[in-house]
Each structure stands twice: as C-alpha cells, then as structure tokens.
Design a protein around this motif. Structure first.
Motif, PDB file in Angstrom:
ATOM      1  N   LEU A 185       0.827  -1.204   0.000  1.00 11.23           N
ATOM      2  CA  LEU A 185       0.000   0.000   0.000  1.00 11.23           C
ATOM      3  C   LEU A 185       0.864   1.258   0.000  1.00 11.23           C
ATOM      4  CD1 LEU A 185      -2.850  -0.915   2.493  1.00 11.23           C
ATOM      5  CD2 LEU A 185      -2.987  -0.765   0.013  1.00 11.23           C
ATOM      6  N   TYR A 218       1.300  -0.045  -9.707  1.00  8.72           N
ATOM      7  CA  TYR A 218       1.326   1.420  -9.730  1.00  8.72           C
ATOM      8  C   TYR A 218       1.527   1.956 -11.147  1.00  8.72           C
ATOM      9  CZ  TYR A 218       1.486   1.478  -4.654  1.00  8.72           C
ATOM     10  OH  TYR A 218       1.165   1.324  -3.317  1.00  8.72           O
ATOM     11  N   PRO A 253      -5.320   7.256  -1.114  1.00 12.86           N
ATOM     12  CA  PRO A 253      -5.207   6.011  -1.901  1.00 12.86           C
ATOM     13  C   PRO A 253      -5.250   4.750  -1.041  1.00 12.86           C
ATOM     14  CG  PRO A 253      -3.664   7.647  -2.706  1.00 12.86           C
ATOM     15  CD  PRO A 253      -4.241   8.205  -1.447  1.00 12.86           C
ATOM     16  N   ALA A 254      -4.493   4.751   0.079  1.00 14.16           N
ATOM     17  CA  ALA A 254      -4.477   3.563   0.938  1.00 14.16           C
ATOM     18  C   ALA A 254      -5.838   3.321   1.560  1.00 14.16           C
ATOM     19  CB  ALA A 254      -3.414   3.722   2.025  1.00 14.16           C
ATOM     20  N   ILE A 314      -8.228   1.862  -1.122  1.00 11.94           N
ATOM     21  CA  ILE A 314      -7.898   0.466  -1.413  1.00 11.94           C
ATOM     22  C   ILE A 314      -8.379  -0.455  -0.299  1.00 11.94           C
ATOM     23  CG2 ILE A 314      -5.988  -1.169  -1.702  1.00 11.94           C
ATOM     24  CD1 ILE A 314      -4.468   1.092  -3.120  1.00 11.94           C
ATOM     25  N   VAL A 371     -12.185  -0.818  -0.464  1.00 13.31           N
ATOM     26  CA  VAL A 371     -12.572  -1.715  -1.552  1.00 13.31           C
ATOM     27  C   VAL A 371     -12.303  -3.175  -1.178  1.00 13.31           C
ATOM     28  CG1 VAL A 371     -12.059  -2.400  -3.926  1.00 13.31           C
ATOM     29  CG2 VAL A 371     -12.278   0.018  -3.360  1.00 13.31           C
ATOM     30  N   MET A 372     -11.131  -3.426  -0.587  1.00  9.68           N
ATOM     31  CA  MET A 372     -10.816  -4.790  -0.162  1.00  9.68           C
ATOM     32  C   MET A 372     -11.777  -5.266   0.913  1.00  9.68           C
ATOM     33  SD  MET A 372      -6.653  -4.917  -0.068  1.00  9.68           S
ATOM     34  CE  MET A 372      -6.730  -6.627   0.497  1.00  9.68           C
TER      35      MET A 372
END
Length: 205
Positions: free
Chosen positions: A24, A93, A153-154, A157, A160-161
């Motif tokens: 991440l 990335y 961003p982290a 993510i 979503v996970m």
C-alpha cells in the motif's frame, strides 16, 4: 486440531498484514538533500527491486544502475528512497516516469538553512542491513514539516478490499445455508436411521 487452525489463522493474518504494509502507498513529509544514480548490487534482495520486465538492465556482476533520493525527516533522521519504474507488475502502480520524478526531486533539493518540504508517496520498506529501499511514486511540495497529507489512496484500497471480503463472506454464508447445512442434516438423519436399524437388529437377536 483447534490449535492448528488458530496458528494457521494467525500466520495468515500476519502474512496479509505484511503484504498490505509493503504494497500500500504511504506518505512521508521530508526534505530532499540529494538525488543521484548508483551501481547497486542486486542479489538475495532482488525481490524488493524492479523486475527485469520493466526494462531494467543488470551487468554481468549483478549490478544495476538505480536512481536514489536522499531525504531528511522533520526529526532530522535520514531516509533514502529508490526511484524505479514498476511497469505492469505487482504492486500495480504502472509507474513509467522515474526519469521525470528524478528531475522533479532534483528541482526540490534544499538545505537545512533554507528548507523546502515535500510529501513523497512511496511503497515498500526501508531495511538498512538488507539494502532495501521504498520506491518513490510521486513528489509534491507542502507548506511545512508539520503538514501530513491524508493518505486517500491507501484508505480507498482498504475500503474496496473490505467490501470485497464482506461480499465473499456473505456469498459463503448463503452457500453454506443453502447447500452444506441441508446436506449435513440429511447425513445426520441417515446416520440416526442407520443406528436405529442396527440397534433394532441387535435387540432382536
């Protein structure tokens, strides 16, 4: 058996944590002191460097020309980044602009007397004794050493996970309720019936 499953679950949790912690993106507010290229020995730590698929070239001695960014944190401690393209490999990335990033980082170099602070987004770990460096993704100027940009961003993510894991968990529960549990009930009923027949046969002897 229960202790084995517990140990397996703990091991899986630790592995997942380390995987996410490495992959991440993270943000650090630092001051850039130097940018340069250096021939670097790539050996047992090759997994922590870019894949040859990204166009990196190693010489016969196993050395690679790697870009580095030297920085200093607000607490005065040094922190070194590498600057390599990631290509299409993991983590995804899709970085192909290491040359541009090198130029931008060079332009942001400053001294302790006249500091210019930046936020560097990167992934990976810094392990000095193994010559492992986080890979810089972007460099953005900030107002001062106390600025800590939120790591959107982290967070996105992870959300979503989490949503995907919740979806998988619900699908598994529905599958178990519709298929596995009724099958187990039928098997238990057949087992009870078989034990009843055996018991009646034994009593009738």
């Amino acid at each position: 058996m229960r202790w084995f499953l517990t140990a397996l679950g703990v091991l899986f949790g630790i592995t997942l944590f380390l995987f996410l912690d490495y992959s991440l993106p993270s943000k650090q507010t630092v001051r850039i002191t130097n940018t340069y290229n250096r021939l670097t020995d790539i050996g047992a730590n090759a997994i922590f460097y870019a894949s040859p698929d990204t166009g990196t070239v190693q010489n016969a001695a196993g050395q690679r020309d790697v870009r580095f960014i030297d920085t200093v944190r607000p607490n005065g401690k040094p922190y070194v980044y590498r600057n390599e393209d990631t290509g299409w490999i993991w983590p995804p990335y899709f970085k192909y602009d290491s040359s541009n990033l090198h130029a931008a980082a060079t332009d942001r170099r400053s001294t302790a007397a006249a500091p210019e602070w930046v936020s560097i987004t990167s992934y990976g770990w810094r392990v000095s004794w193994m010559s492992i460096y986080p890979n810089a993704i972007s460099v953005k100027p900030v107002a001062g050493p106390d600025v800590r940009p939120f790591n959107w961003p982290a967070v996105i993510i992870l959300l979503v996970m989490g949503a995907l894991l919740m979806l998988i968990w619900r699908m598994w529960n529905q599958f178990r309720e519709r298929s596995i549990d009724p099958t187990l009930v039928r098997l238990d009923a057949r087992g009870d019936a078989a034990r009843g027949r055996v018991s009646r046969w034994w009593k009738g002897r």
